[in-house]
Design a protein around this motif. Structure first.
Motif, PDB file in Angstrom:
ATOM      1  N   TYR A   1       0.816  -1.214   0.000  1.00  0.00           N
ATOM      2  CA  TYR A   1       0.000   0.000   0.000  1.00  0.00           C
ATOM      3  C   TYR A   1       0.851   1.265   0.000  1.00  0.00           C
ATOM      4  CZ  TYR A   1      -3.980  -3.011   1.163  1.00  0.00           C
ATOM      5  OH  TYR A   1      -4.953  -3.979   1.144  1.00  0.00           O
ATOM      6  N   ASP A   2       2.041   1.191   0.613  1.00  0.00           N
ATOM      7  CA  ASP A   2       2.884   2.383   0.702  1.00  0.00           C
ATOM      8  C   ASP A   2       3.580   2.711  -0.614  1.00  0.00           C
ATOM      9  OD1 ASP A   2       4.358   0.064   0.978  1.00  0.00           O
ATOM     10  OD2 ASP A   2       5.780   0.886   2.415  1.00  0.00           O
ATOM     11  N   TYR A   3       3.420   1.884  -1.635  1.00  0.00           N
ATOM     12  CA  TYR A   3       3.886   2.250  -2.974  1.00  0.00           C
ATOM     13  C   TYR A   3       2.983   3.324  -3.601  1.00  0.00           C
ATOM     14  CZ  TYR A   3       7.574  -1.197  -3.853  1.00  0.00           C
ATOM     15  OH  TYR A   3       8.755  -1.904  -3.841  1.00  0.00           O
ATOM     16  N   PHE A   4       1.790   3.480  -3.063  1.00  0.00           N
ATOM     17  CA  PHE A   4       0.820   4.426  -3.620  1.00  0.00           C
ATOM     18  C   PHE A   4       0.252   5.277  -2.483  1.00  0.00           C
ATOM     19  CE2 PHE A   4      -2.644   5.875  -6.282  1.00  0.00           C
ATOM     20  CZ  PHE A   4      -2.135   5.756  -7.571  1.00  0.00           C
ATOM     21  N   PRO A   5       1.115   6.106  -1.837  1.00  0.00           N
ATOM     22  CA  PRO A   5       0.653   6.895  -0.691  1.00  0.00           C
ATOM     23  C   PRO A   5      -0.273   8.027  -1.121  1.00  0.00           C
ATOM     24  CG  PRO A   5       2.893   7.517  -1.266  1.00  0.00           C
ATOM     25  CD  PRO A   5       2.540   6.347  -2.142  1.00  0.00           C
ATOM     26  N   LEU A   6      -1.326   8.225  -0.339  1.00  0.00           N
ATOM     27  CA  LEU A   6      -2.291   9.288  -0.632  1.00  0.00           C
ATOM     28  C   LEU A   6      -2.657  10.001   0.663  1.00  0.00           C
ATOM     29  CD1 LEU A   6      -4.732   7.427  -3.086  1.00  0.00           C
ATOM     30  CD2 LEU A   6      -2.897   9.031  -3.682  1.00  0.00           C
ATOM     31  N   SER A   7      -2.289  11.274   0.755  1.00  0.00           N
ATOM     32  CA  SER A   7      -2.667  12.116   1.881  1.00  0.00           C
ATOM     33  C   SER A   7      -2.774  13.546   1.394  1.00  0.00           C
ATOM     34  CB  SER A   7      -1.629  12.046   3.012  1.00  0.00           C
ATOM     35  OG  SER A   7      -1.563  10.751   3.566  1.00  0.00           O
ATOM     36  N   VAL A   8      -3.732  14.261   1.935  1.00  0.00           N
ATOM     37  CA  VAL A   8      -3.865  15.674   1.567  1.00  0.00           C
ATOM     38  C   VAL A   8      -2.581  16.407   1.937  1.00  0.00           C
ATOM     39  CG1 VAL A   8      -5.134  17.811   2.001  1.00  0.00           C
ATOM     40  CG2 VAL A   8      -6.371  15.634   1.821  1.00  0.00           C
ATOM     41  N   GLY A   9      -2.057  17.180   0.989  1.00  0.00           N
ATOM     42  CA  GLY A   9      -0.815  17.899   1.192  1.00  0.00           C
ATOM     43  C   GLY A   9       0.380  17.259   0.515  1.00  0.00           C
ATOM     44  N   ASN A  10       0.254  15.978   0.127  1.00  0.00           N
ATOM     45  CA  ASN A  10       1.344  15.331  -0.608  1.00  0.00           C
ATOM     46  C   ASN A  10       1.650  16.095  -1.891  1.00  0.00           C
ATOM     47  OD1 ASN A  10       1.469  13.326   1.287  1.00  0.00           O
ATOM     48  ND2 ASN A  10       0.826  11.670  -0.060  1.00  0.00           N
ATOM     49  N   THR A  11       2.940  16.310  -2.154  1.00  0.00           N
ATOM     50  CA  THR A  11       3.358  17.066  -3.342  1.00  0.00           C
ATOM     51  C   THR A  11       4.529  16.352  -4.009  1.00  0.00           C
ATOM     52  OG1 THR A  11       2.689  19.150  -2.298  1.00  0.00           O
ATOM     53  CG2 THR A  11       4.157  19.303  -4.205  1.00  0.00           C
TER      54      THR A  11
ATOM     55  N   ASN B   1      11.370  19.332 -29.311  1.00  0.00           N
ATOM     56  CA  ASN B   1      11.991  18.839 -28.081  1.00  0.00           C
ATOM     57  C   ASN B   1      11.740  19.861 -26.984  1.00  0.00           C
ATOM     58  OD1 ASN B   1      13.423  16.342 -28.944  1.00  0.00           O
ATOM     59  ND2 ASN B   1      14.462  17.767 -30.320  1.00  0.00           N
ATOM     60  N   THR B   2      11.102  19.428 -25.911  1.00  0.00           N
ATOM     61  CA  THR B   2      10.764  20.360 -24.842  1.00  0.00           C
ATOM     62  C   THR B   2      11.193  19.812 -23.485  1.00  0.00           C
ATOM     63  OG1 THR B   2       8.558  19.442 -24.470  1.00  0.00           O
ATOM     64  CG2 THR B   2       8.757  21.156 -26.147  1.00  0.00           C
ATOM     65  N   SER B   3      11.472  20.717 -22.562  1.00  0.00           N
ATOM     66  CA  SER B   3      11.753  20.371 -21.179  1.00  0.00           C
ATOM     67  C   SER B   3      10.901  21.269 -20.289  1.00  0.00           C
ATOM     68  CB  SER B   3      13.236  20.571 -20.842  1.00  0.00           C
ATOM     69  OG  SER B   3      14.044  19.668 -21.570  1.00  0.00           O
ATOM     70  N   SER B   4      10.320  20.677 -19.272  1.00  0.00           N
ATOM     71  CA  SER B   4       9.452  21.449 -18.388  1.00  0.00           C
ATOM     72  C   SER B   4       9.400  20.763 -17.019  1.00  0.00           C
ATOM     73  CB  SER B   4       8.043  21.571 -18.982  1.00  0.00           C
ATOM     74  OG  SER B   4       7.475  20.279 -19.173  1.00  0.00           O
ATOM     75  N   PHE B   5       8.607  21.357 -16.129  1.00  0.00           N
ATOM     76  CA  PHE B   5       8.428  20.792 -14.799  1.00  0.00           C
ATOM     77  C   PHE B   5       6.932  20.659 -14.521  1.00  0.00           C
ATOM     78  CE2 PHE B   5      12.421  23.105 -14.797  1.00  0.00           C
ATOM     79  CZ  PHE B   5      13.297  22.164 -14.271  1.00  0.00           C
ATOM     80  N   VAL B   6       6.577  19.583 -13.877  1.00  0.00           N
ATOM     81  CA  VAL B   6       5.182  19.335 -13.493  1.00  0.00           C
ATOM     82  C   VAL B   6       5.130  19.114 -11.990  1.00  0.00           C
ATOM     83  CG1 VAL B   6       3.257  17.712 -13.630  1.00  0.00           C
ATOM     84  CG2 VAL B   6       4.452  18.409 -15.721  1.00  0.00           C
ATOM     85  N   GLN B   7       4.215  19.801 -11.349  1.00  0.00           N
ATOM     86  CA  GLN B   7       3.971  19.598  -9.918  1.00  0.00           C
ATOM     87  C   GLN B   7       2.585  18.982  -9.737  1.00  0.00           C
ATOM     88  OE1 GLN B   7       2.603  22.678  -6.904  1.00  0.00           O
ATOM     89  NE2 GLN B   7       4.796  22.620  -6.437  1.00  0.00           N
TER      90      GLN B   7
END
Length: 254
Positions: free
Chosen positions: A39-49, A68-74
């Motif tokens: 289960y800890d392979y897929f942690p889910l809690s409010v505030g996780n980033t 060709n592109t580079s970017s960041f995803v949050q």
């Protein structure tokens, strides 16, 4: 004759009681070990980033134009609610920027949740079974169970039937130490979602994800490419006419 039957009944009752007593003495209560289920392979809690570096190559104009592109995803779990079936659904906000000096720009709001048996994620109204529990090396499942194989995905104005012919998802390795993106992880699970092995001369479908215990998704790699040049022996990076190659690597999380 009656006494014989009574005696036999007493012997049977005594034997049954003895067997029951023996099993009762040997029986032990095994405590539930959540780590064995993964289960800890897929942690889910409010505030996780999670913050990812994303490198992509997009093929357009029958291969004449390559971006060709580079970017960041949050990705951030911004809230939760309980649906009609009693499942706790987490709201996953997604942000994008091209450099550290830019402000994050929200692009999508997806959802994700897990049950005792499976972990789900809905992306652009497409629902995937990302993980199953307990996770075992070699385990297979239909990760695209809720998808129509003919679903069309638009990439740079080109239409791709992205999910046709995908394999079952398969856990190819579990609890393996790996270094990814300069970060060392002690326990990594690799999920091969599909791989045509290069046997299809007009389509390339390859998708892989990696998860770490206590972290979640740490790496994603897709090759979704089409061509009409079926006779070419050139590598897909050269003969592709439409589609994309994507690599997404975790660089930060809380």
């Amino acid at each position: 004759m009656v006494l014989g039957l009574k005696a036999m009944k007493n012997i049977l009752l005594f034997s049954s009681f003895s067997i029951l007593l023996l099993f009762s003495c040997d029986k032990t209560i095994e405590e539930f070990d959540e780590s064995k289920y993964g289960y800890d392979y897929f942690p889910l809690s409010v505030g996780n980033t999670w913050v990812y570096a994303v490198d992509s190559t997009i093929y357009d104009d029958e291969g004449a134009t390559i971006y060709n592109t580079s970017s960041f995803v949050q990705e951030k779990i911004a809230g939760m609610y309980v649906d009609d079936t009693g499942d706790t659904i987490y709201k996953l906000e997604r942000y994008w920027r091209t450099s550290d000096s830019m402000d994050w720009e929200i692009t999508d709001v997806w959802t994700t949740y897990k049950t005792q048996a499976q972990a789900f994620r809905t992306e652009e109204n497409l629902k995937f079974v990302k993980f199953v529990f307990p996770m075992l090396e070699g385990k297979r499942w239909n990760g695209n169970l809720y998808l129509d194989e003919t679903t069309i995905v638009s990439v740079s104005g080109e239409s791709l039937i992205m999910f046709a012919g995908w394999d079952d998802y398969k856990c190819t390795s579990l609890d393996v130490a790996e270094e990814i993106g300069g970060i060392n992880y002690s326990n990594v699970a690799t999920i091969l979602q599909t791989d045509d092995g290069g046997n299809n001369t007009v389509e390339r479908r390859y998708a892989l994800e990696k998860y770490a215990r206590g972290v979640g998704l740490i790496y994603k790699e897709y090759e979704i490419l089409d061509t009409q040049n079926s006779q070419s022996e050139a590598p897909w990076s050269e003969k592709a006419e439409s589609g994309f190659i994507l690599k997404q690597t975790l660089i930060e999380h809380n």
